[in-house]
Design an enzyme around this catalytic site. Sequence first.
Site, PDB file in Angstrom:
ATOM      1  N   GLU A   1     -45.594 115.320 171.108  1.00 43.76           N
ATOM      2  CA  GLU A   1     -46.163 116.600 170.647  1.00 43.76           C
ATOM      3  C   GLU A   1     -45.068 117.596 170.328  1.00 43.76           C
ATOM      4  OE1 GLU A   1     -46.907 114.774 173.308  1.00 43.76           O
ATOM      5  OE2 GLU A   1     -48.868 115.273 174.148  1.00 43.76           O
ATOM      6  N   CYS A  35     -41.322 114.709 174.429  1.00 41.38           N
ATOM      7  CA  CYS A  35     -42.659 114.164 174.160  1.00 41.38           C
ATOM      8  C   CYS A  35     -42.963 114.188 172.662  1.00 41.38           C
ATOM      9  CB  CYS A  35     -43.719 114.991 174.872  1.00 41.38           C
ATOM     10  SG  CYS A  35     -43.696 114.862 176.661  1.00 41.38           S
ATOM     11  N   CYS A  38     -48.775 116.669 178.473  1.00 45.06           N
ATOM     12  CA  CYS A  38     -48.145 117.208 179.679  1.00 45.06           C
ATOM     13  C   CYS A  38     -48.140 118.737 179.642  1.00 45.06           C
ATOM     14  CB  CYS A  38     -46.725 116.665 179.826  1.00 45.06           C
ATOM     15  SG  CYS A  38     -45.482 117.546 178.869  1.00 45.06           S
ATOM     16  N   CYS A  57     -45.746 120.482 177.071  1.00 42.75           N
ATOM     17  CA  CYS A  57     -46.248 120.448 175.696  1.00 42.75           C
ATOM     18  C   CYS A  57     -47.397 121.435 175.506  1.00 42.75           C
ATOM     19  CB  CYS A  57     -46.693 119.040 175.321  1.00 42.75           C
ATOM     20  SG  CYS A  57     -45.287 117.929 175.091  1.00 42.75           S
ATOM     21  N   ASN A  62     -42.418 110.162 170.998  1.00 43.39           N
ATOM     22  CA  ASN A  62     -41.582 110.480 172.161  1.00 43.39           C
ATOM     23  C   ASN A  62     -40.229 109.793 172.025  1.00 43.39           C
ATOM     24  OD1 ASN A  62     -43.209 108.158 172.639  1.00 43.39           O
ATOM     25  ND2 ASN A  62     -43.025 108.343 174.849  1.00 43.39           N
ATOM     26  N   ILE A  63     -39.219 110.492 172.478  1.00 40.03           N
ATOM     27  CA  ILE A  63     -37.835 110.020 172.348  1.00 40.03           C
ATOM     28  C   ILE A  63     -37.180 110.179 173.722  1.00 40.03           C
ATOM     29  CG2 ILE A  63     -35.630 110.367 171.172  1.00 40.03           C
ATOM     30  CD1 ILE A  63     -37.301 111.792 168.917  1.00 40.03           C
ATOM     31  N   GLU A  64     -36.902 109.034 174.349  1.00 42.17           N
ATOM     32  CA  GLU A  64     -36.386 109.091 175.723  1.00 42.17           C
ATOM     33  C   GLU A  64     -34.854 109.020 175.761  1.00 42.17           C
ATOM     34  OE1 GLU A  64     -38.663 106.032 177.741  1.00 42.17           O
ATOM     35  OE2 GLU A  64     -40.416 107.347 177.799  1.00 42.17           O
TER      36      GLU A  64
END
Length: 136
Positions: free
Chosen positions: A55, A53, A86, A89, A42-44
């Site tokens: 996935e 996310c 989620c 995804c 995940n990359i925020e």
Amino acid sequence: MTGKELMELALQARKRAYVPYSNYKVGAALLDCDGKVFRGCNIENAAYSPSNCAERTAIFKAVSEGSTKFSALAVVADSPNPVTPCGVCRQVMVEFCDPKMPVYLGNLKGELVETTVEQLLPGAFTAEALTPEGRH
Ligand code: THU
């Protein structure tokens, strides 16, 4: 490759998670039908909604590299129960993966649950619902 082996690769991918806001690291590993593995984390983002996310990172990496046929996905996070993907995804999985494709969900306690894409999103909206012109 077994689900457990794919989960090990998801655990490796998790280490690269960029999560300064949630501090919740997720890793994914996607196996394609040629045996190639695409990892994702995940990359925020400071603006929150551009966050991605694990996935989807893995799936989008694969598709952008020309791989569109997949045989399994593993996802892992530090969750009390095996992490549950989620809704966004799940919809992306439906787009690219066979409904019966195995999805392995795990956590850092080593718990591992096997499910499928169709179990994660029954009754999904798909290209079948589009007009004939809209179908690819
Ligand atoms: N997240 C994932 O990467 N995958 C999941 O299956 C659940 C949630 C991420 C999104 C966000 O960066 C963080 O976990 C907390 O929601």
